[in-house]
Design a protein around this motif. Structure first.
Motif, short mmCIF file in Angstrom:
data_model
loop_
_atom_site.label_atom_id
_atom_site.label_comp_id
_atom_site.label_asym_id
_atom_site.label_seq_id
_atom_site.Cartn_x
_atom_site.Cartn_y
_atom_site.Cartn_z
N ALA A 134 -4.18 10.83 4.80
CA ALA A 134 -3.87 10.52 3.41
C ALA A 134 -5.13 10.24 2.60
O ALA A 134 -5.25 10.67 1.44
CB ALA A 134 -2.91 9.33 3.34
N ALA A 135 -6.07 9.52 3.20
CA ALA A 135 -7.32 9.22 2.50
C ALA A 135 -8.15 10.48 2.29
O ALA A 135 -8.77 10.66 1.22
CB ALA A 135 -8.13 8.18 3.29
N ALA B 27 0.83 -1.21 0.00
CA ALA B 27 0.00 0.00 0.00
C ALA B 27 0.86 1.26 0.00
O ALA B 27 0.57 2.22 -0.72
CB ALA B 27 -0.92 -0.01 1.23
N THR B 28 1.91 1.26 0.80
CA THR B 28 2.76 2.45 0.89
C THR B 28 3.48 2.72 -0.41
O THR B 28 3.59 3.88 -0.85
CB THR B 28 3.78 2.27 2.03
OG1 THR B 28 3.09 2.05 3.26
CG2 THR B 28 4.67 3.50 2.17
N ALA B 29 3.97 1.67 -1.06
CA ALA B 29 4.66 1.84 -2.34
C ALA B 29 3.73 2.40 -3.40
O ALA B 29 4.10 3.29 -4.18
CB ALA B 29 5.25 0.51 -2.79
N ALA B 30 2.50 1.88 -3.44
CA ALA B 30 1.53 2.37 -4.42
C ALA B 30 1.18 3.83 -4.15
O ALA B 30 1.09 4.64 -5.09
CB ALA B 30 0.27 1.51 -4.38
N ALA B 31 0.99 4.18 -2.89
CA ALA B 31 0.64 5.55 -2.54
C ALA B 31 1.79 6.51 -2.87
O ALA B 31 1.57 7.63 -3.34
CB ALA B 31 0.28 5.64 -1.05
N ALA B 32 3.02 6.07 -2.59
CA ALA B 32 4.18 6.93 -2.83
C ALA B 32 4.40 7.21 -4.30
O ALA B 32 4.88 8.29 -4.69
CB ALA B 32 5.43 6.30 -2.22
N ALA B 33 4.06 6.24 -5.15
CA ALA B 33 4.27 6.40 -6.59
C ALA B 33 3.08 7.01 -7.31
O ALA B 33 3.14 7.23 -8.52
CB ALA B 33 4.58 5.03 -7.20
N ALA B 34 2.01 7.30 -6.56
CA ALA B 34 0.77 7.80 -7.19
C ALA B 34 0.94 9.24 -7.65
O ALA B 34 1.50 10.07 -6.93
CB ALA B 34 -0.38 7.69 -6.21
#
Length: 379
Positions: free
Chosen positions: A307-308, A262-269
């Motif tokens: 974040a959400a 989840a963190t990786a996806a959020a960071a790359a968004a």
């Protein structure tokens, strides 16, 4: 000496197992009492007890500015989609699949198409379940429109996609069933057929992400499947929601695995993406069974909520997956006792309950209504 040892053992067992069970039961009972009190208070207070634009009046209708009565909450969708509701009602009334097929054929936007496939399949699964529960009455609604769609137009990618997801919902409804794996294997076959009919569409592979959980794909096989999804749509929020549980400790990973994904996806968004909200879903997958736990006042939950909130405040208006995030935000904000912010989520999503966390319970409408009442009464 043996008696002393036995007493010490019993004391340890009581502290480790019994006391936490009693505490969980008490917290659950306290939460349910608070929800019932809140619902009663807001119902008595009417419009005076609700935020501006909200009311608990039973005369309120969708779109009127008031809250939707519990028996009118739509469990098929997470948020408004009037075109989809129209074709679902048409299919139920006439048992004709063509309006649904035409709508899906005209839906090219990836996230919206995924949401509509999910909802069409879910509505068909719900029809079939209710028909069986009623004793399979002659002339009842048994989701025959979907079977005819698949039978009459086997080369329609929309029909194949909906049928594959329908089979997944069927299997997931009863994981203990002897037919569970057989249905999932059939769903995987239909996913392959759907992928061949529309090779650039990630939806068949997204549906297979659910199958991967149930059939216990090895990590390399799951990652190969995930690569097929991201090759077609790297930022697809629905795909990430489908993939995340595989990495949780409930399935084939751990809390650390889920957090990392989840963190990786959020960071790359990119800016304007809902992927910033994915860590909140990772937290949800690993919550203790304590609605009033101190965890909801902690930094981990606070950061995920922030974040959400950022995600829903910056995403484009009308994003079809935005309601999913808002429903989960409502749950977390109520548990964190941040009622004014929770009431804002009610304002945005009221009328629909087809989303996590409500669909994880036995009565989604009742569960949502309890949180809704607490949000409004506590503001």
């Amino acid at each position: 000496m043996e008696a002393l040892f036995l007493l010490m053992t019993l004391a340890v067992l009581f502290g480790v197992f019994v006391m936490p069970m009693i505490r969980r039961r008490r917290e659950r009972e306290e939460f349910e009492r608070a929800a019932a009190t809140a619902e009663s208070t807001t119902a008595r207070g009417g419009a005076a007890g609700a935020p501006e634009g909200l009311s608990l009046s039973k005369e309120s209708e969708p779109g009127s500015g008031g809250l939707v009565p519990v028996d009118q909450l739509d469990v098929r969708l997470p948020g408004p989609d009037h075109e989809l509701v129209s074709v679902l009602e048409e299919a139920r009334r006439t048992r004709d699949w063509r309006p649904a097929g035409q709508l899906l054929a005209l839906t090219d936007e990836g996230e919206l198409r995924w949401q509509r496939v999910q909802s069409l399949a879910g509505a068909a699964a719900m029809e079939l379940s209710r028909w069986r529960a009623a004793g399979e009455p002659e002339g009842g609604h048994d989701a025959g429109w979907l079977r005819r769609w698949r039978g009459e137009q086997p080369n329609d990618p929309g029909g194949a996609q909906v049928y594959a997801q329908f089979l997944v919902w069927q299997a997931m409804a009863d994981p203990s069933s002897a037919d569970h794996r057989i249905i999932l294997e059939e769903a995987r076959t239909v996913c392959g057929e759907a992928a061949a009919l529309r090779p650039d569409d990630p939806i068949p592979y997204i549906t297979e992400l659910f199958i991967a959980r149930g059939l216990s794909y090895r990590r390399p096989d799951f990652e190969a499947l995930w690569q097929k999804v991201t090759e077609r749509d790297k930022q697809h929020m629905g795909a990430h929601l489908a993939a995340l549980p595989y990495f949780s400790e409930k399935w084939h990973g751990s809390r650390a695995d889920a957090d990392a994904f989840a963190t990786a996806a959020a960071a790359a968004a990119p800016e304007g993406s809902l992927l910033a909200a994915l860590p909140l879903f990772a937290v949800y997958d690993h919550l203790p069974e304590l609605p009033l736990s101190p965890i909801y006042q902690g930094a981990v939950v606070a950061d995920a909520i922030e974040a959400a909130q950022f995600a829903v405040n910056t995403v484009r208006p009308g994003h079809p997956v935005e309601p999913h995030v808002r429903h989960l935000l409502l749950c977390f904000l109520v548990r964190a006792e941040r009622y004014p912010e929770a009431a804002e989520q009610v304002r945005a999503i009221d009328g629909y309950v087809g989303a996590i966390p409500w669909v994880d319970g036995d009565d989604p409408a009742k569960e949502y209504a309890a949180y809704r009442a607490m949000a409004i009464a506590g503001r």
